[in-house]
Scaffold this motif. Structure first.
Motif, PDB file in Angstrom:
ATOM      1  N   GLN A  30       0.842  -1.194   0.000  1.00 38.05           N
ATOM      2  CA  GLN A  30       0.000   0.000   0.000  1.00 38.05           C
ATOM      3  C   GLN A  30       0.881   1.250   0.000  1.00 38.05           C
ATOM      4  N   VAL A  31       0.546   2.197  -0.842  1.00 35.97           N
ATOM      5  CA  VAL A  31       1.298   3.460  -0.904  1.00 35.97           C
ATOM      6  C   VAL A  31       0.313   4.611  -1.024  1.00 35.97           C
ATOM      7  N   SER A  32       0.744   5.794  -0.585  1.00 38.58           N
ATOM      8  CA  SER A  32      -0.085   6.989  -0.739  1.00 38.58           C
ATOM      9  C   SER A  32       0.492   7.942  -1.772  1.00 38.58           C
ATOM     10  N   SER A  33       1.787   7.796  -2.078  1.00 40.58           N
ATOM     11  CA  SER A  33       2.434   8.612  -3.088  1.00 40.58           C
ATOM     12  C   SER A  33       3.781   7.982  -3.414  1.00 40.58           C
ATOM     13  N   GLY A  34       4.387   8.425  -4.497  1.00 39.30           N
ATOM     14  CA  GLY A  34       5.697   7.902  -4.868  1.00 39.30           C
ATOM     15  C   GLY A  34       6.146   8.462  -6.192  1.00 39.30           C
ATOM     16  N   ALA A  35       7.471   8.556  -6.342  1.00 39.61           N
ATOM     17  CA  ALA A  35       8.040   9.048  -7.582  1.00 39.61           C
ATOM     18  C   ALA A  35       8.006   7.958  -8.650  1.00 39.61           C
TER      19      ALA A  35
END
Length: 415
Positions: free
Chosen positions: A364-369
């Protein structure tokens, strides 16, 4: 209440309300802006089935055969068999066992030729007995000096029965002592389908099962002395001149060994090996095979080449995944989107029918490059494979996955 007092009271209420609002905002805004935001869960659809095409081996219609992949030493991956799986007469293929047992007891140092053997009247008598029995032979005379390697070359290339007796008498003292050692050697290597009752295979009691013969071929190839000898088409031996390999298929279709054998009981036989190109990968694979009981040399050669070529045609390179292939996706509660893609390419070379299963996991992620590693895809190959059967590739974001802006944070206080 006087107008002035009423006005003052209203002003106090307004100012107090404003102070309360300012205090609430001063608490809420930073809490709203700094509080954690919900993570997006990856959506990864199931992978489409992936399988290779099954191949049917071209096995001979008579006799028995087997073929497999030599994996080093005694390790062989069998690809297929035909005919009887029981022990059958193997004629001069028996000499492969003789050479392995002798070299186990009297190893030749790498790059060397081993000790010298001086021929005697006893070796001349062995020659005469071999000729009388109708066995294959090579000339010998008292005082002739040959190295251990040269004796093995004559035995293996020219298939000289008399040299198999000379060699084992030198190494073990007698044929009986050799046979006892060979029986122990076969048991130690798990070759329970093989029995030797002589040094040459002229006696039909020297027998082996095709599964054992694949292992024996692989062991011959792994031996630094024998592996070179069996792939030699011709050689020069002092006092004897040029000797030729009875395996006339050497150099055809990648064939580089191992041993011929022919008797009335065994028929025409060949224990063979070949280096072949496997699939689109260009990887070289060493195949070992055997054909027993052919009716003639032409039939034997045709059966060997058909079996070998059909086995080679079964190698296929499966593209499992390409870099940039979309595996899944993220969609955040605030509407940001990004694909989950393979961070590299994977392929696997298999033989005949194989199936591929994929398991992919992304956190699970909320943001990322863009390019951020977010998980792993694991590909499991079921069937005969040249790899380990399990390969992995990292999963990454195809583009930047934006986090929420301030307005979304402020307008979602109960996240």
């Amino acid at each position: 209440m006087s107008p002035s007092r009423a006005h003052y009271r209203r002003r106090r209420i307004v100012v107090g309300s404003l102070l309360v609002i300012v205090a609430l905002l001063g608490t809420y805004v930073p809490v709203a802006l700094l509080s954690p935001v919900p993570a997006a869960t990856a959506v990864i659809p199931e992978a489409a089935p992936l399988a290779s095409t099954p191949v049917t081996l071209a096995t001979p219609g008579t006799g028995a055969s087997a073929i497999g992949i030599a994996a080093g030493g005694a390790d062989v991956t069998a690809l297929g068999t035909s005919g009887s799986a029981d022990p059958l007469p193997i004629a001069s293929i028996t000499k492969s066992i003789t050479a392995l047992v002798v070299l186990d007891a009297k190893p030749i140092p790498e790059g060397g030729d081993g000790p010298e053997l001086t021929m005697t009247e006893a070796d001349t008598a062995i020659l005469q007995a071999t000729i009388a029995a109708g066995g294959s032979w090579a000339s010998v005379y008292p005082g002739q000096v040959l190295s251990e390697r040269q004796v093995i070359e004559i035995m293996m290339l020219e298939s000289a029965n008399n040299y198999s007796v000379t060699l084992t008498n030198w190494a073990f003292g007698s044929t009986a002592a050799y046979l006892a050692a060979a029986t122990t050697w076969l048991a130690d290597h798990g070759l329970t389908g093989t029995t030797v009752v002589d040094t040459s295979g002229l006696d039909p009691g020297s027998r082996s099962a095709t599964a054992d013969l694949l292992t024996i071929a692989s062991m011959v190839l792994a031996d630094p002395v024998l592996g070179t000898i069996v792939g030699t088409a011709t050689d020069q031996v002092p006092q004897l001149g040029e000797i030729e390999n009875t395996n006339t298929l050497i150099g055809t279709a990648g064939i580089d060994g191992v041993k011929t054998g022919t008797t009335d009981e065994a028929g025409f036989c060949l224990l063979f090996s070949a280096d072949v190109s496997a699939g689109a990968s260009g990887q070289t694979v060493q195949l070992v095979g055997v054909v027993l009981g052919a009716a003639g040399e032409d039939e034997l050669h045709a059966a060997v080449l058909a079996l070998l070529q059909s086995a080679q045609s079964g190698f296929q390179t499966l593209p499992l995944v390409n870099a940039g292939d979309v595996i899944g996706s993220y969609t955040t509660p605030w509407g940001a989107e990004a694909d989950i893609v393979a961070g590299g390419s994977l392929s696997e070379t298999v033989w005949s029918q194989a199936e591929v299963a994929r398991e992919a996991e992304a956190r699970q992620v909320s943001s990322g490059a863009s390019g951020t590693e977010v998980g792993t895809a694991r590909y499991t190959v079921t069937g005969t494979t040249l790899g380990g059967g399990e390969l992995t590739v990292p999963l990454t974001l195809s583009e930047e996955l934006d986090g929420p802006d301030a307005w979304w944070k402020l307008t979602h206080p109960f996240r």
